[in-house]
Design an enzyme around this catalytic site. Sequence first.
Site, PDB file in Angstrom:
ATOM      1  N   ASP A   1      34.770  39.676  35.067  1.00  0.00           N
ATOM      2  CA  ASP A   1      36.110  39.275  35.547  1.00  0.00           C
ATOM      3  C   ASP A   1      36.713  38.871  34.625  1.00  0.00           C
ATOM      4  O   ASP A   1      36.763  37.489  34.512  1.00  0.00           O
ATOM      5  CB  ASP A   1      36.334  39.254  36.804  1.00  0.00           C
ATOM      6  CG  ASP A   1      37.769  38.272  37.384  1.00  0.00           C
ATOM      7  OD1 ASP A   1      38.616  38.947  36.303  1.00  0.00           O
ATOM      8  OD2 ASP A   1      38.364  37.576  38.317  1.00  0.00           O
TER       9      ASP A   1
ATOM     10  N   LYS B   1      47.634  35.892  32.163  1.00  0.00           N
ATOM     11  CA  LYS B   1      46.918  34.952  31.383  1.00  0.00           C
ATOM     12  C   LYS B   1      46.712  35.025  29.642  1.00  0.00           C
ATOM     13  O   LYS B   1      47.308  34.295  29.519  1.00  0.00           O
ATOM     14  CB  LYS B   1      45.808  34.370  32.035  1.00  0.00           C
ATOM     15  CG  LYS B   1      45.896  33.290  33.145  1.00  0.00           C
ATOM     16  CD  LYS B   1      45.399  34.446  34.853  1.00  0.00           C
ATOM     17  CE  LYS B   1      45.388  33.942  36.152  1.00  0.00           C
ATOM     18  NZ  LYS B   1      44.374  34.406  37.394  1.00  0.00           N
TER      19      LYS B   1
ATOM     20  N   TRP C   1      37.229  31.894  42.448  1.00  0.00           N
ATOM     21  CA  TRP C   1      37.620  33.533  41.690  1.00  0.00           C
ATOM     22  C   TRP C   1      36.344  34.234  42.225  1.00  0.00           C
ATOM     23  O   TRP C   1      36.228  35.475  42.824  1.00  0.00           O
ATOM     24  CB  TRP C   1      37.824  34.036  40.113  1.00  0.00           C
ATOM     25  CG  TRP C   1      39.437  33.657  40.121  1.00  0.00           C
ATOM     26  CD1 TRP C   1      39.562  32.505  39.822  1.00  0.00           C
ATOM     27  CD2 TRP C   1      40.335  33.885  41.161  1.00  0.00           C
ATOM     28  NE1 TRP C   1      40.899  31.902  39.140  1.00  0.00           N
ATOM     29  CE2 TRP C   1      41.413  32.619  40.825  1.00  0.00           C
ATOM     30  CE3 TRP C   1      40.935  34.796  42.454  1.00  0.00           C
ATOM     31  CZ2 TRP C   1      42.283  33.081  41.052  1.00  0.00           C
ATOM     32  CZ3 TRP C   1      42.096  34.693  43.125  1.00  0.00           C
ATOM     33  CH2 TRP C   1      42.855  33.831  42.343  1.00  0.00           C
TER      34      TRP C   1
END
Length: 361
Positions: A173, A197, A102
């Site tokens: 993030d 999530k 990511w």
Amino acid sequence: MADVFNFSAGPAMLPHAVMRRAQAEFLDWNGTGVSVMEMSHRGAAFTSIANQARNDLIELLGIPDNYKILFLQGGATLQFSMAALNLARMSDPADYVVTGSWGQKAVAEARRFCDARVVASSEADQFHSIPPVSEWAISSDAAYLHYTPNETIGGVEFHHVPDIPAHIPLVGDFSSNILSRPMDISRFGLVYAGAQKNIGPAGLTLVIVRDDLLAPVRDDVPAMLDYQIHADSDSMRNTPPTYAWYLAGLVFDWLKQQGGLAAMAEHNQRKAEMLYQAIDQTSFYDCPVRQLDRSRMNVVFRLPSIDLERCFLVEAEAAGLLALKGHRSVGGIRASLYNAMPLDGVMALVSFMQDFESRMG
Ligand SMILES: *Cc1c(COP(=O)(O)O)cnc(C)c1O
């Protein structure tokens, strides 16, 4: 309801109590005779839902007054662009610490808009650890420093907020570990997270931004990518993802009932410890991530062969243990243990693992 445990990395399971409440309120929210899905985002009913969610989030995270909370769309992926577009000019350096895929995606996107630099990376270690802050080559004039507190695919998590020079805004993030334990928002310039999530359903992105960073530093930012414009319109510049916002609000309410983030931290720690212990006590299972940097949210591990992993996944699914397949880019097994995963789910997984090893090991 079928008796299963869903270990999906995202979109992930939501608390059963939240799903039941959403079901009960589905056709008729609070005596209005309509579903949350069917009401104007500017009406009194949805305004109360939106404000309640915002206030509960402020309470849960202890968000200081000089921060704005935005309920946006476009996922964490759009924040890869928005962070760079709002915080840096084309020629400005922006620092990225890359501890997994990511982070790699975030810096690749930022390169389109500024002088994004990788100032630390654990790629040489196959992203199985976090490089110590003392080795980060931080630019003294960085517009911001971006990192990924939890790498969802590799299962690597920062357990402390990195200490960086105070004049550089820290950007995190938090897609896969926000709300999993208390955090000090005041350490950050910008925090963002896709909802699917640990917050709610897909389609909603949470952004928490410090006031001094709201106004974009460049003048060509499209309105829908401009933090200031979203803040000025209370995230209602256009139609927000109302149902996802409502569901996130139900999750925040549930978190408060559970005892808030301190209670969640304990719950999550307990689950992760139980699973890592089961992995570490035998050589049949192997977690490649350095002990200190292991994620409490996404536990990755391998079996002695790819054939055994395939067999493990088929049998696990038959036993009601779903979505344990590792990300396609890395293979192996991944068990995601976000807030909603009960301890019972981890106990069922551990006992399945022990049984599987005794038969196949
Ligand atoms: C899932 C994830 C993303 C991507 O989120 P989208 O909402 O699909 O854009 C980005 N960063 C992290 C850490 C993630 O876990």
